[in-house]
Design a protein around this motif. Structure first.
Motif, PDB file in Angstrom:
ATOM      1  N   HIS A 191       0.842  -1.204   0.000  1.00  0.00           N
ATOM      2  CA  HIS A 191       0.000   0.000   0.000  1.00  0.00           C
ATOM      3  C   HIS A 191       0.875   1.251   0.000  1.00  0.00           C
ATOM      4  O   HIS A 191       1.464   1.624   1.020  1.00  0.00           O
ATOM      5  N   HIS A 222       1.208   5.290  -2.404  1.00  0.00           N
ATOM      6  CA  HIS A 222       0.622   6.179  -3.399  1.00  0.00           C
ATOM      7  C   HIS A 222       1.717   6.854  -4.213  1.00  0.00           C
ATOM      8  O   HIS A 222       2.877   6.936  -3.782  1.00  0.00           O
ATOM      9  N   TRP A 246       1.942  10.511  -6.722  1.00  0.00           N
ATOM     10  CA  TRP A 246       1.249  11.700  -7.203  1.00  0.00           C
ATOM     11  C   TRP A 246       2.155  12.413  -8.179  1.00  0.00           C
ATOM     12  O   TRP A 246       3.325  12.652  -7.880  1.00  0.00           O
ATOM     13  N   GLN A 292      -6.845  16.401  -2.866  1.00  0.00           N
ATOM     14  CA  GLN A 292      -7.337  15.209  -2.201  1.00  0.00           C
ATOM     15  C   GLN A 292      -8.068  15.620  -0.922  1.00  0.00           C
ATOM     16  O   GLN A 292      -7.464  16.201  -0.020  1.00  0.00           O
ATOM     17  N   GLN A 351      -6.758  14.891   2.744  1.00  0.00           N
ATOM     18  CA  GLN A 351      -5.521  15.449   3.277  1.00  0.00           C
ATOM     19  C   GLN A 351      -5.815  16.428   4.418  1.00  0.00           C
ATOM     20  O   GLN A 351      -6.641  17.331   4.273  1.00  0.00           O
ATOM     21  N   GLN A 390      -5.044   3.901  -5.321  1.00  0.00           N
ATOM     22  CA  GLN A 390      -5.754   5.134  -5.654  1.00  0.00           C
ATOM     23  C   GLN A 390      -5.834   6.039  -4.436  1.00  0.00           C
ATOM     24  O   GLN A 390      -5.843   5.582  -3.296  1.00  0.00           O
ATOM     25  N   SER A 391      -5.882   7.345  -4.707  1.00  0.00           N
ATOM     26  CA  SER A 391      -6.020   8.304  -3.612  1.00  0.00           C
ATOM     27  C   SER A 391      -6.998   9.414  -3.935  1.00  0.00           C
ATOM     28  O   SER A 391      -7.222  10.294  -3.117  1.00  0.00           O
ATOM     29  N   GLU A 423      -7.779   9.787 -12.023  1.00  0.00           N
ATOM     30  CA  GLU A 423      -6.886   9.089 -11.108  1.00  0.00           C
ATOM     31  C   GLU A 423      -6.393   7.791 -11.726  1.00  0.00           C
ATOM     32  O   GLU A 423      -5.219   7.416 -11.592  1.00  0.00           O
ATOM     33  N   LEU A 481     -12.838   6.093  -1.852  1.00  0.00           N
ATOM     34  CA  LEU A 481     -12.693   6.679  -0.529  1.00  0.00           C
ATOM     35  C   LEU A 481     -14.064   6.785   0.143  1.00  0.00           C
ATOM     36  O   LEU A 481     -15.052   7.108  -0.510  1.00  0.00           O
ATOM     37  N   ASN A 518       1.965   2.784   3.550  1.00  0.00           N
ATOM     38  CA  ASN A 518       1.096   3.954   3.367  1.00  0.00           C
ATOM     39  C   ASN A 518       1.930   5.209   3.091  1.00  0.00           C
ATOM     40  O   ASN A 518       1.583   6.310   3.525  1.00  0.00           O
ATOM     41  N   VAL A 559       1.793   9.155   2.852  1.00  0.00           N
ATOM     42  CA  VAL A 559       0.938   9.666   3.925  1.00  0.00           C
ATOM     43  C   VAL A 559       1.612   9.500   5.277  1.00  0.00           C
ATOM     44  O   VAL A 559       1.508  10.361   6.160  1.00  0.00           O
TER      45      VAL A 559
END
Length: 300
Positions: free
Chosen positions: A16, A18, A20, A28, A31, A63-64, A70, A123, A250, A253
């Motif tokens: 997991h 992301h 960008w 997003q 955030q 995906q975020s 996306e 989400l 993650n 993040v």
């Protein structure tokens, strides 16, 4: 249920993270405000060195953003050497639209001969997800399961966890991946509810859990909760076992509180406390490889 076990040595998988793009950093909604560290681009080159230092040989990029563009971004990363699979955005609350989007997306991924689409996610924040257990959604989940796609979900409330359990029972062939430890509590008053949710989810053999810390915790914690992370990881592993738990960073993040190496090592250290050495390879890659049916397991 997960695919049959691969006899090849499992990859070390970060299940997991992301990415960008520099050309268009997406807005997003999840955030936290005032957290500038997330309001910049994170490209493959920003992650490569961290993966190498941690001994990670493959990843699942997530995906975020809930938007069709996306998926265009995610597909643009599919040829990266370390990316083994993509969990794409899908409007799961709209099964008809979702079917069309998924069909097109998988066709595009197949044509690219790069990393495949292995799962779907949207989400949900703290919103109700009762739509996930209605008849039309369950029929769509059944189709996606037959196509080999997993459902990733981040339940942060007791009601959401209950809905995930209902879906798991109704569509037992659907591989469900609960992200970020099922959102553990920062206060003792919420612990019993989280434990009850874990117990109910663990009773469903088609549910696996990612050993990662989500933004719901990271944005509220005053610092990286190293002791709590160890306790949370042990609690999940004791309920689900190594064959239904997968290590995850993650990233980026997690940079809200710590660096990649610290987050990854915290999960691995906690796992070593409760998992026999022979089963640690499941947590560090084998479970993700099987659960997502990732390609390339025999390449290492």
């Amino acid at each position: 249920m997960p695919p049959s076990e691969n006899t090849s040595s499992p990859l070390v998988i970060d299940s997991h993270h992301h990415l960008w793009p520099a050309r268009a950093v997406p807005t997003q909604s999840w955030q936290p405000p005032g957290q500038d560290i997330l309001h910049r681009a994170y490209e493959p080159a920003d992650l490569t060195a961290d993966l190498a230092r941690a001994g990670v040989t493959g990843t699942v990029v997530m995906q975020s953003v809930d938007a069709p563009e996306e998926n265009d971004r995610l597909l643009s990363y599919a040829a990266e050497p370390f990316v083994r699979g993509i969990v794409a955005w899908a409007p799961l609350e709209d099964p008809a639209r979702c079917r069309d989007l998924v069909s097109d997306l998988r066709a595009r991924a197949d044509r690219s001969a790069a990393a495949p689409v292995v799962g779907l996610r949207r989400l949900i924040g703290t919103d109700p997800i009762d739509w996930a257990s209605d008849r039309t959604a369950l029929a769509a989940f059944d189709e996606f399961a037959a196509a080999g796609l997993a459902w990733d979900v981040v339940p942060v409330t007791a009601a959401q966890r209950e809905t995930v359990v209902r879906v798991a029972r109704a569509v037992p062939q659907l591989r469900i991946v609960v992200d970020h430890l099922g959102s553990p509590p920062l206060t003792d008053g919420e612990t019993d509810s989280w434990y009850r949710g874990l117990d109910a989810l663990a009773a469903c053999p088609n549910v696996a859990v990612k050993l990662s810390v989500g933004v719901a915790v990271l944005a509220r914690a005053e610092h990286w909760p190293v002791e709590a992370v160890g306790s949370w990881v042990r609690a999940v592993l004791e309920r689900f076992g190594p064959d239904r738990c997968m290590a995850a960073s993650n990233w980026p993040v997690v940079l809200l509180q710590t660096d990649y190496a610290t987050a990854w090592d915290a999960v691995a250290a906690a796992a070593r406390e409760v998992v026999p050495a022979a089963a640690l390879t499941d947590v560090l890659g084998g479970t993700a490889t099987r659960w997502y049916a990732l390609p390339g397991a025999g390449d290492e």
